[in-house]
Scaffold this motif. Sequence first.
Motif, PDB file in Angstrom:
ATOM      1  N   PHE A  85      45.084  50.804  42.206  1.00  0.00           N
ATOM      2  CA  PHE A  85      44.327  50.194  43.298  1.00  0.00           C
ATOM      3  C   PHE A  85      44.860  50.638  44.659  1.00  0.00           C
ATOM      4  O   PHE A  85      44.107  51.110  45.515  1.00  0.00           O
ATOM      5  N   LYS A  86      46.180  50.502  44.856  1.00  0.00           N
ATOM      6  CA  LYS A  86      46.756  50.844  46.155  1.00  0.00           C
ATOM      7  C   LYS A  86      46.679  52.332  46.446  1.00  0.00           C
ATOM      8  O   LYS A  86      46.341  52.754  47.557  1.00  0.00           O
ATOM      9  N   LEU A  87      47.006  53.139  45.451  1.00  0.00           N
ATOM     10  CA  LEU A  87      46.988  54.587  45.673  1.00  0.00           C
ATOM     11  C   LEU A  87      45.558  55.076  45.914  1.00  0.00           C
ATOM     12  O   LEU A  87      45.334  55.989  46.724  1.00  0.00           O
ATOM     13  N   ALA A  88      44.587  54.493  45.216  1.00  0.00           N
ATOM     14  CA  ALA A  88      43.195  54.889  45.407  1.00  0.00           C
ATOM     15  C   ALA A  88      42.739  54.573  46.833  1.00  0.00           C
ATOM     16  O   ALA A  88      42.048  55.375  47.473  1.00  0.00           O
ATOM     17  N   ARG A  89      43.126  53.414  47.341  1.00  0.00           N
ATOM     18  CA  ARG A  89      42.739  53.043  48.701  1.00  0.00           C
ATOM     19  C   ARG A  89      43.397  53.954  49.723  1.00  0.00           C
ATOM     20  O   ARG A  89      42.765  54.381  50.698  1.00  0.00           O
ATOM     21  N   ARG A  90      44.685  54.250  49.518  1.00  0.00           N
ATOM     22  CA  ARG A  90      45.388  55.106  50.473  1.00  0.00           C
ATOM     23  C   ARG A  90      44.839  56.529  50.478  1.00  0.00           C
ATOM     24  O   ARG A  90      44.791  57.185  51.515  1.00  0.00           O
ATOM     25  N   ALA A  91      44.457  57.012  49.296  1.00  0.00           N
ATOM     26  CA  ALA A  91      43.944  58.379  49.204  1.00  0.00           C
ATOM     27  C   ALA A  91      42.435  58.445  49.403  1.00  0.00           C
ATOM     28  O   ALA A  91      41.866  59.533  49.468  1.00  0.00           O
ATOM     29  N   ASP A  92      41.793  57.266  49.489  1.00  0.00           N
ATOM     30  CA  ASP A  92      40.348  57.183  49.666  1.00  0.00           C
ATOM     31  C   ASP A  92      39.607  57.897  48.530  1.00  0.00           C
ATOM     32  O   ASP A  92      38.710  58.706  48.748  1.00  0.00           O
ATOM     33  N   VAL A  93      40.018  57.571  47.301  1.00  0.00           N
ATOM     34  CA  VAL A  93      39.348  58.114  46.127  1.00  0.00           C
ATOM     35  C   VAL A  93      38.985  56.968  45.192  1.00  0.00           C
ATOM     36  O   VAL A  93      39.484  55.848  45.334  1.00  0.00           O
ATOM     37  N   ASN A  94      38.131  57.240  44.224  1.00  0.00           N
ATOM     38  CA  ASN A  94      37.742  56.260  43.221  1.00  0.00           C
ATOM     39  C   ASN A  94      38.956  55.821  42.414  1.00  0.00           C
ATOM     40  O   ASN A  94      39.827  56.623  42.095  1.00  0.00           O
ATOM     41  N   ARG A  95      38.996  54.545  42.052  1.00  0.00           N
ATOM     42  CA  ARG A  95      40.150  54.004  41.330  1.00  0.00           C
ATOM     43  C   ARG A  95      40.356  54.683  39.985  1.00  0.00           C
ATOM     44  O   ARG A  95      41.490  55.014  39.617  1.00  0.00           O
ATOM     45  N   ASP A  96      39.276  54.903  39.231  1.00  0.00           N
ATOM     46  CA  ASP A  96      39.399  55.572  37.936  1.00  0.00           C
ATOM     47  C   ASP A  96      39.914  56.997  38.115  1.00  0.00           C
ATOM     48  O   ASP A  96      40.739  57.482  37.333  1.00  0.00           O
ATOM     49  N   LEU A  97      39.434  57.678  39.161  1.00  0.00           N
ATOM     50  CA  LEU A  97      39.885  59.040  39.430  1.00  0.00           C
ATOM     51  C   LEU A  97      41.364  59.044  39.799  1.00  0.00           C
ATOM     52  O   LEU A  97      42.110  59.930  39.373  1.00  0.00           O
ATOM     53  N   ALA A  98      41.793  58.038  40.558  1.00  0.00           N
ATOM     54  CA  ALA A  98      43.198  57.951  40.949  1.00  0.00           C
ATOM     55  C   ALA A  98      44.091  57.856  39.718  1.00  0.00           C
ATOM     56  O   ALA A  98      45.160  58.474  39.661  1.00  0.00           O
ATOM     57  N   GLY A  99      43.651  57.079  38.722  1.00  0.00           N
ATOM     58  CA  GLY A  99      44.430  56.951  37.493  1.00  0.00           C
ATOM     59  C   GLY A  99      44.543  58.267  36.757  1.00  0.00           C
ATOM     60  O   GLY A  99      45.610  58.632  36.264  1.00  0.00           O
ATOM     61  N   LYS A 100      43.432  59.009  36.668  1.00  0.00           N
ATOM     62  CA  LYS A 100      43.440  60.300  35.981  1.00  0.00           C
ATOM     63  C   LYS A 100      44.301  61.318  36.728  1.00  0.00           C
ATOM     64  O   LYS A 100      45.065  62.075  36.125  1.00  0.00           O
ATOM     65  N   LEU A 101      44.177  61.308  38.057  1.00  0.00           N
ATOM     66  CA  LEU A 101      44.965  62.252  38.861  1.00  0.00           C
ATOM     67  C   LEU A 101      46.453  61.946  38.761  1.00  0.00           C
ATOM     68  O   LEU A 101      47.283  62.854  38.684  1.00  0.00           O
ATOM     69  N   MET A 102      46.793  60.666  38.757  1.00  0.00           N
ATOM     70  CA  MET A 102      48.195  60.286  38.663  1.00  0.00           C
ATOM     71  C   MET A 102      48.791  60.749  37.338  1.00  0.00           C
ATOM     72  O   MET A 102      49.938  61.204  37.281  1.00  0.00           O
TER      73      MET A 102
END
Length: 274
Positions: free
Chosen positions: A35-52
Amino acid sequence: MESEAVLSLPVEGRWLFVIIILSADDVGLFEATEFKLARRADVNRDLAGKLMQMIADADLIRLYMVDGKRYGFVPKFRQRLQIQTSKHPLPPREIYQDDSDALNKINKLATRSTVGAPVGSSLTTDGQPPESELELELEPEKKVSESSTPRRRRKATDPVPSCPFDEIVATYHEVLPELPSVRVMKAGGPRHKAIAEFWRWVLTSTRNDGQRRATTTEQGLAWIRHYFGRASDNDFIMAREPRGAGHENWEADIDYLCSERGMRRVIEKTKERT
């Protein structure tokens, strides 16, 4: 940002990695919530999880859990600010033991307060260095006996020799030609990372007598050759005994042998060679 590991990521992954670096504290720790990383990077939450997960697979970050919450460690962070405190719970020692800079900083933090003590550690909290082998090995050489021929053990903080991927794969092919050949080895990929973790375990773990399995590249390769030899003696691994229902076509391979499950099968359930 010019490394192969970073450049192998998609553009969004590189941007998220920058956000992680900017979010990390002085030790290189960060809160790895999607949630936090997605907001900071301005990307979709599901995408943030995959990217991480992609960033973790490239060993640019290492994830761990404390009290049901996920955190991350950036290896080789080497922030030079004056360290005071960590904002996050410290990770298990195996997460950072190959990073001497982080190892020294985290040990200094952990001796100050139980709040920052690494998970599973027995470090003291009264400001005095603990009596553990790890901390003692960080002391200057003056701790060594003044005997004319002191016996020097490999320090826990000595860097692990670089993983000889090609030699390990060649040994696997030579000793276990019956098993599936290794044809794909992507730098930073799951297989590459698994073999690197296996190598680190061989060079840092100890036997029942307290002695390290290996301390040099030559010793590590010799141990792995013996390990693959024991695997060839195991009827389950070599398919000399019937598979269970639904697993009739399963085959052991280098990925299995480098996994914890495979190591348990070979080391704990295979008779030692004489």
